[in-house]
Scaffold this active site. Structure first.
Site, PDB file in Angstrom:
ATOM      1  CG  LEU A 568      -1.872   1.196   1.349  1.00  0.00           C
ATOM      2  CD1 LEU A 568      -2.807   1.258   0.142  1.00  0.00           C
ATOM      3  CD2 LEU A 568      -2.675   1.099   2.642  1.00  0.00           C
ATOM      4  CD  GLN A 571      -1.133  -1.050  -4.343  1.00  0.00           C
ATOM      5  OE1 GLN A 571      -2.253  -0.555  -4.402  1.00  0.00           O
ATOM      6  NE2 GLN A 571      -0.928  -2.324  -4.054  1.00  0.00           N
ATOM      7  CB  CYS A 572      -0.410   5.655  -1.478  1.00  0.00           C
ATOM      8  SG  CYS A 572      -1.910   4.674  -1.247  1.00  0.00           S
ATOM      9  CB  THR A 573       1.817   9.841  -4.254  1.00  0.00           C
ATOM     10  OG1 THR A 573       1.466   9.327  -5.534  1.00  0.00           O
ATOM     11  CG2 THR A 573       2.968  10.819  -4.401  1.00  0.00           C
ATOM     12  CB  VAL A 574       4.084   7.667   0.966  1.00  0.00           C
ATOM     13  CG1 VAL A 574       4.399   8.060   2.404  1.00  0.00           C
ATOM     14  CG2 VAL A 574       2.980   6.620   0.926  1.00  0.00           C
TER      15      VAL A 574
END
Length: 709
Positions: A568, A571-574
């Protein structure tokens, strides 16, 4: 005018009105928020001052403060007393709900009602205490708040003397007074006008003793002055500048003098000024004969009245249109452009606001970067913005993505592109914001045969969007989603800005000009004048100078699916929250710099320590190619990367192949990522690199030739 015992009918110069825009703004707000459909009369305040210019008369003026703060209290807003330039005059406003209602008002009845108030104030003695009631006025209006047309008509009620007053003598005050009297009258008038207690009292008495000493007294002191045996002049602030006519306020003053004290021969002073001081050359002194009407003896009698203001010599109302200043959208534009226009005063005279407002910007991605970039573009005066995104607003978005609120997340979430465009219009109604819900086809994401038609439609739509805009921002959150837009921009030779985020690092860069010249037969026609200008500037130079690279020019592999088999957090733009605003601001500043650079898209990369002096000529400063920042170090680097002949997105081979095969080429690149590597020679390059052998020197001297990297 020389003395004449027989006399002539005394004629008065009519009052003139002037309404400040602020009054109409205030009336609009009052009508919308408080009055609504209420047509009850409203007490207002007008202002006037003595004439201070020998060529121009003073006007009765309405300002924002003329209106009441609360219409229910029936009184206008409190005004400061003692202002020598603002003598307060009571008035009444009748504002109708319709234009038909405005035209059907009983104008003569309204005028007579206001005249009755003046007459009652005279007979009751109120005018002695507050002489401003003698200049009472009436205003009728209709406010068309849809078109911002304001219809209005002033009346300055004047009691009709029957028979009319006869003028015996009228001359400049400097000719009427002796030298000693003139000096004394000037001095006491200036003192009266300088005092905060009397500066705005428009009617008064000038008492001159036998030794030529003048004093000014209030109207209520008339009997005391009479007992002193002094020469008395009835003075008033005259707004008129004419040399042979007293101003309108004298009409009711004469009626007051005759009805209150039964004086038949009245000597009056029309007080006028020059640069704020008494001017006896401009002021007038006259003598009038007033015969009181027999009808005035009747307690129920009210004299007739006149006083509707003429409009260019005709008895018709006036109309003013304030749509340019009162329409909220236009007001928002004016306010939004203030900072930019102030820049042009001194700091940036060459700032081209017209070019900025007409530049069409396409934002691919409406996430953290897209929201910030859109707002920065509006701050720079860009008014045409299109956002493309296929995602929906999630609960985690509003805190980081500034165009969304909790309401956008409900019921499964609104589409980001549509919600962002709506938010932009809500922030600034004049922006032409459009949202397009569309997924960008990507290499490494194979398309099933049953979906090929939809993907090809998306490709065509994206092609049309790129062609119809002047500047394109690549703001998506995956590497492969930038490939097709980069190819289309290289093909169309569009200004292209990329912004990409890591956890605590960012990249902002401008893409170089397209690889093929504008003379190629297959080159599409530019869709806008701005694109044409940039196209002409860049492509004529692309053969003679090394092009700047695009986002993919430093890669040695084709873009592939970067989201498969990811956790996760992968996949996310952290990213750190402060990163996106920094990168977005730099991206927009880079665009503005390109637009104002004489070479546009073909401007060479500049550095802060450039020695050729080229950058110093640009008022916005240097124009770099790449800006890489690291928030962990609070550092920023300016880099340059030239175009690669093996780039999978912008090299001549790829662009030429796209022009030959069109969407078939795109579909093959999407379904077979290695195709791009084979086409551009990257496959052979990797084979050569793998077969390359190095002879290592086993005798290593660790003390020599050490280089710190």
């Amino acid at each position: 005018m020389a003395g004449n015992e027989n006399g002539t009918v005394l004629q008065f110069a009519p009052f003139q009105s002037s309404v400040d825009e602020g009054f109409w703004h205030g009336l609009s707000s009052l009508k919308l928020n408080k009055l609504k459909t209420d047509e009850s009369p409203i007490s207002i305040t007008g202002f006037y001052a003595p004439c201070s210019n020998p060529q121009v008369s003073s006007h009765l003026t309405l300002l924002t403060e003329s209106l009441p703060t609360e219409p229910s209290d029936g009184h206008p807003a409190e005004t400061s007393r003692g202002n020598r330039n603002k003598c307060s005059v009571p008035g009444i406003l009748y504002n109708t709900n319709t234009l038909e209602g405005f035209h059907s008002l009983d104008k003569q009845g309204l005028l007579k009602a206001e005249a009755k108030k003046i007459w009652e104030d005279i007979r009751s003695g109120k005018a002695e205490e507050d002489s401003s009631v003698l200049t009472r006025f009436l205003l009728i209006s209709f406010a068309d708040l849809k078109k911002f047309n304001f219809y209005y008509w002033f009346a300055f009620p004047a009691l009709v003397l029957d028979p009319p007053a006869t003028l015996v003598d009228l001359r400049p005050a400097s000719q009427w007074f002796t030298l000693e009297e003139a000096e004394s009258v000037s001095a006491c008038c200036n003192e009266w006008r300088m005092s905060s207690l009397t500066a705005d009292v428009p009617f008064f008495l000038v008492s001159i003793s036998s030794n030529s000493h003048a004093t000014i007294r209030s109207l209520k002191d008339f009997k005391a002055c009479q007992q002193d045996g002094h020469k008395i002049l009835f003075a008033f602030y005259d707004p008129c500048h004419l040399p042979n006519n007293p101003g309108w306020p004298l009409r009711n003053f004469l009626a007051f003098i005759s009805a209150r004290w039964n004086i038949k021969k009245v000597q009056f002073l029309c007080y006028r000024e020059n640069h704020g001081f008494a001017d006896l050359g401009l002021s007038l002194v006259g003598e009038a004969l007033v015969q009181p009407s027999q009808a005035w003896q009747d307690q129920q009698h009210v004299p007739n009245a006149v006083g509707w203001e003429l409009n260019k010599g005709k008895r018709v109302p006036r109309c003013i249109n304030l749509s340019t200043s009162m329409d909220p959208t236009r007001m928002a534009v004016s306010a939004a452009d203030l900072n930019l226009k102030l820049m042009r005063w001194r700091a940036l005279p060459s700032l081209d606001l017209s070019m900025l407002s007409s530049t069409k910007c396409l934002l691919l991605g409406a996430g953290t970067l897209g929201c910030q970039v859109a707002r920065m573009l509006m701050a720079w005066g860009v008014r045409k913005i299109t956002l493309v995104d296929s995602g929906k607003v999630a609960m985690s978005n509003p805190l980081r993505q500034s165009l969304y609120t909790l309401e956008d997340c409900l019921n499964g979430g609104d589409f980001k592109a549509l919600a962002a465009a709506k938010s932009l219009r809500r922030i600034f109604p004049a922006v032409e914001a459009e949202g397009v819900v569309m997924a960008i086809p990507m290499p490494g994401h194979p398309v099933p045969s049953q979906e090929e038609h939809k993907v090809l439609d998306d490709c065509r739509h994206l092609h049309d969007l790129v062609e119809s805009h002047d500047a394109i921002f690549l703001l998506t959150d995956t590497r492969e989603s930038r490939w097709l837009p980069t190819l289309l921009c290289a093909n169309a030779n569009k200004l292209t800005i990329t912004a990409a985020l890591g956890f605590d690092s960012f990249l902002v860069m401008r893409h170089g000009a397209g690889p093929l010249t504008a003379t190629d037969e297959s080159k599409a026609e530019p869709v806008s004048s701005l694109s044409a200008g940039v196209d002409e500037m860049s492509l004529t130079q692309s053969d003679s100078k090394t092009r700047l690279g695009c986002y993919f020019c430093n890669d040695v592999v084709a873009p592939v699916d970067s989201t498969a088999n990811r956790t996760l957090d992968q996949q996310c733009t952290v990213t750190r929250p402060g990163l996106a605003p920094i990168a977005s601001a730099l991206a927009v500043e880079l665009l503005v710099g390109i637009l104002h650079h004489p070479h546009g898209i073909s401007a060479k990369a500049e550095f802060g320590n450039s020695l050729d002096g080229g950058s110093s000529e640009q008022p916005l400063g240097i124009l770099p190619h790449q800006i890489r920042g690291a928030l962990s170090q609070f550092s920023q680097m300016i880099l340059v990367g030239h175009s690669s002949n093996s780039c999978t997105a912008c090299c001549p081979t790829v662009v030429s192949e796209y022009r030959k095969r069109g969407l078939d080429f795109v579909l093959q690149a999407i379904n077979h990522p290695t195709y791009l590597e084979d086409l551009t020679g990257l496959t052979e390059l990797m084979k050569s690199a793998n077969s390359f052998e190095l002879d290592w020197d086993n005798e290593t001297d660790y003390d020599d030739d050490c280089v710190e990297i």
